[in-house]
Design an enzyme around this catalytic site. Structure first.
Site, short mmCIF file in Angstrom:
data_model
loop_
_atom_site.label_atom_id
_atom_site.label_comp_id
_atom_site.label_asym_id
_atom_site.label_seq_id
_atom_site.Cartn_x
_atom_site.Cartn_y
_atom_site.Cartn_z
N SER A 14 0.82 -1.21 0.00
CA SER A 14 0.00 0.00 0.00
C SER A 14 0.85 1.26 0.00
CB SER A 14 -0.95 0.00 1.21
OG SER A 14 -0.25 0.36 2.37
N LYS A 57 -6.44 5.15 7.83
CA LYS A 57 -5.29 5.90 7.32
C LYS A 57 -5.61 7.39 7.19
CE LYS A 57 -3.20 2.08 4.69
NZ LYS A 57 -3.16 1.44 3.36
#
Ligand SMILES: [Ca+2]
Ligand SMILES: [Ca+2]
Ligand SMILES: [Ca+2]
Ligand SMILES: [Ca+2]
Ligand SMILES: [Ca+2]
Ligand SMILES: [Ca+2]
Ligand SMILES: [Ca+2]
Ligand SMILES: [Ca+2]
Ligand SMILES: [Ca+2]
Ligand SMILES: [Ca+2]
Ligand SMILES: [Ca+2]
Ligand SMILES: [Ca+2]
Lengths: 220, 220, 220, 220, 220, 220
Positions: free
Chosen positions: D93, D136
């Site tokens: 990611s 996030k």
């Protein structure tokens, strides 16, 4: 299947000797070939080698690379322990066998197939003692070999039975140049190789510098 | 799915033979291709090879690199054990199969697909004996092959049943040059390859130097 | 997140097919890119590949290196199994997918995104059979693909349900050149690529040399 | 010690985002530097990477090597996951973060430090979806960042609490060229980089070829 | 088999000292040879080295590569721990032994075989202290050596029995240049080597910069 | 044996600091040497490094390779953790120590031996915080060092006892260029090095871009 060859001369093939188990010897031929390389030249050893055998190959290659008068950097050196499949080779004692096979292949000079040999090597060409010489000599005799090279420092360990004593001549050596003098075919070409090998490794054969075992060897 | 081809000629494809389990044989084709390399040339073998197979590939490459008259240093040699997925190949007995496939790919000469073969190799081209020849010959016969190459030193081990005896011709060989003489397509081009291979490996085929098993082989 | 693309053309992207668990299929795209290399060119495959997938990549690279008319020695070939994170890919059956993605990236020719494919490869370009074709075809149909390439030797294994039979056309192939003829965009440029690939791999498509399964395939 | 930088521009430094444990996010900066190499150029990644992160670095390097207009073959690319010591990074990611840091270092153009980002990458530049986007985004907001880049295919997964909704702007992207357009400093120089990146990766941004999730994304 | 040489000069051979078990010493010779390389030059150490020994070899090579006035990039340096088979060498304390053997081989200057030595090395040539000096000195005396080199920082640890005190001269050193001055054959050639080594490593021997143990050494 | 040097200048030697166990510090010197390489240049680190230390060495090399104005591609950089044998070094906190030792060796400029230091590094030269600064400062003081460099972000963590407070000056730094300004010998030559390092790493020292800890550091 024992692929024994006990007479004539062949390029790149040498009768090595190994110990099997506790108390028997076996003749294990080593074959070598030198070829153009893919990428940088390498020493490629096959025959299910143990770690110690890999180190023996490294020691031998120190001598080969210094000895060759061709550009070794673009050649691959193949070393094959032909019948070592059953548990791998204890390669340390095959060092002089490997060195002889490779030099034979590199120079195209035949090796005496009625000869068998065992011995370790220093990186400068000294022949160092090994284990199991008695069993190894008997194995060579049974196979029909008439001469066996062993390290001088092992002469005291030779206790072979009388029946084998007449079958094989035992030849003690202390430097790789002596091995080649005994094993290679031809006289003129061989002597030139032996001289080259002596000059490379310097005064190693001079009596005052000779490496020997703690007690005086007892030749037969 | 058995991808059997038992007639005609193909470049870079050879019918190999392997033993499966205790008492049956199987035909395992080997395919080869030679390509420009990325970086230094490499020998790249696929088909879930075991360690011993990798060593066989190293032994074969000693012959290939010496044989090729092209600059092998910028080529990759791909060797594929096509159906070996089921547990890996015991590659040692596939050595002559691999050598034939690669030389065919390198030279662009077809290989006889009605022929199957098994045999180990020394780095100097001698064909060494292998295990399971009887089961292998029967597997070749069942697949429709009409000729099978085996090591001369294995002739004494052949005990195939009568029904197969008429289906396949058994051809003993003791050097890789004999294998190519039997397997490759064409006459003029092939004879030139076989001569080149003989000259590379020296006097290996001369009777007095020939490597043989301990007892005299019993050809059929 | 399924990143499905089922129409249009893209360079370097091919819809692969895989089996998941026992009885379901999944569409797994493969993407490729060709770049200048740092140091010697390499084939760099990502997507948590298992050992067999690495070998498939090696087989594919035999074809790519021979096919390319650029100097491949200074290029890196990147191959990405885009969604293979869940347990790795069984890459063997992705071989034709990988070959198509790389040739597309190398030549800059688009690949049909309404097409999915599965098939193994020999190093000489033969398409070899794979497992799970029925589940794979159904997965392609569900995703909206209208055509599926499978190995000719797998035609006998196709047992898809009627509802899918009208949704997808099943196309059997036996050589990588057929795959490219079906998958690539454009006509003139593609035919030139296909011709080049055929000439590289020789007479592989000639009927008498064709590799096929043991029983006659049963096309639908 | 959190080494947070949430405003100004820096060369070779990008605020990445990661998930920690089950339900919290963390900002993990990535730094890059490009140097002359010792021997062939390499991509050298540090910060206790897991295997998947190594693969992400390989994917990113496909883009970098194609993008650079300098001779990349004699350069080393250093990538540092600055605070990843606590258990390694799930690097997949971080792919767009790494790509942005390296291109910034390679071209000497600063990156906006008030921006954070997360997203995976295909080898051809497509931004692929990742996990944990909600956690996030909240981590970026807490650290003082005012903008967060996420994959377009993840817009449907954004469920942040109201207090954060006013603190950060969420920017969906589907290609690495969009990421650079948003992150880099300057206008003229940046637009030239973005154009170069678009031309390299072809028609990837054209609407009809765009990769998207199975259901229509739901931007906020 | 102890291959002891305790007088005369040999090129590339040095009497090293090691500790065996808890309370005994052993003389372990180190041999070196320098050869043309295959591919890039390498340092190749044999004799079942442990990891620490490999690091010692790396430290020594820092000195060798700087010292040599030949192009070391196309040479292989072979280092052999001749009798280290019994459990591997604790190579750190063999560092000055290895450095002396390699410089002797590289320059073709003989080493005094009546001398034994032990000592670790920094990459800049400082001799660092080691363990077991008392047992090592006694082993050298028993073998017939008349002089033993030890690190100056170990002088306080020497507690040998009276019978050995008359047999061997103990020589403390703090830099590799002192070791060579004591060990090498000839005067003119040796002094030139020692001067070269001093100039390479700078002011390391100047009293104010000398590295020493925490308490003042107690020479005998 | 603690090989402490606490005054004068030496090339390629720097007093590093490490934490031992829970609550004590130790001074661990790092030595470096730069030599011609065999084959491609390498960074060779010795002293039983843990994985993290290897990564620290990689990070440092990013700075070294960019900094050097010689052709680093044909040089080997040797880095030796002199006394790290007891369990390996936690090398991350030795990053500025390593960088200083290597630059000193590369440029031949002496390092102040009355100075000790600890600090991590980003690939772009930022000094990052480390653990155990209080114990490390006390270890430096006990050894006789009069100045200790620590990361600016660690100033808040300094809680040394009064007896040490008068013995050592604590110097906070935030960029590797500051470390060299404090550690290196000479003024003119050093300032030129420091300027070069600043220009390489850009505006890293400009106040608005400075990386700092979350709370304001509390210098003493
Ligand atoms: Ca090679
Ligand atoms: Ca003679
Ligand atoms: Ca390659
Ligand atoms: Ca003929
Ligand atoms: Ca590379
Ligand atoms: Ca067509
Ligand atoms: Ca490198
Ligand atoms: Ca813009
Ligand atoms: Ca080499
Ligand atoms: Ca003198
Ligand atoms: Ca090297
Ligand atoms: Ca100054």
């Amino acid at each position: 299947y024992e692929l024994q060859v006990a007479d004539g001369y062949q390029v790149g093939r040498v009768n090595g000797l190994a110990v099997m188990g506790e108390d028997s010897g076996i003749m294990l031929p080593v074959m070598a070939e030198v070829t153009p390389s893919q990428g940088p030249g390498e020493v490629i050893a096959t025959g299910q080698l143990k770690e110690m055998a890999q180190e023996a190959v490294d020691n031998v290659s120190a001598i080969i690379k210094k000895f060759s008068d061709e550009n070794i950097s673009e050649k691959d050196i193949h070393i094959q322990f032909v019948q070592a499949g059953q548990g791998g080779v204890d390669g340390d004692s095959a060092s002089i066998t490997v060195a002889t096979a490779v030099i034979s292949a590199l120079e195209g000079v035949g090796v005496d197939q009625s000869l068998a040999m065992t011995g370790s090597l220093s990186v400068r060409g000294d022949v160092l003692p090994v284990g199991g010489v008695t069993h190894k000599i008997e194995a060579a005799a049974k196979t029909g070999c008439t001469r066996v090279i062993i390290p001088a420092a092992n002469m005291q360990d030779v206790m072979i039975e009388d029946e084998y004593r007449e079958m094989v001549e035992i030849i003690p050596v202390s430097h790789i140049s002596e091995v080649l003098d005994i094993a290679l075919e031809g006289e003129a070409e061989k002597d030139s190789l032996v001289d080259r090998l002596k000059s490379i490794t310097g005064s190693a054969l001079a009596p005052e510098n000779q490496i020997s075992g703690p007690s005086s060897p007892n030749p037969q």
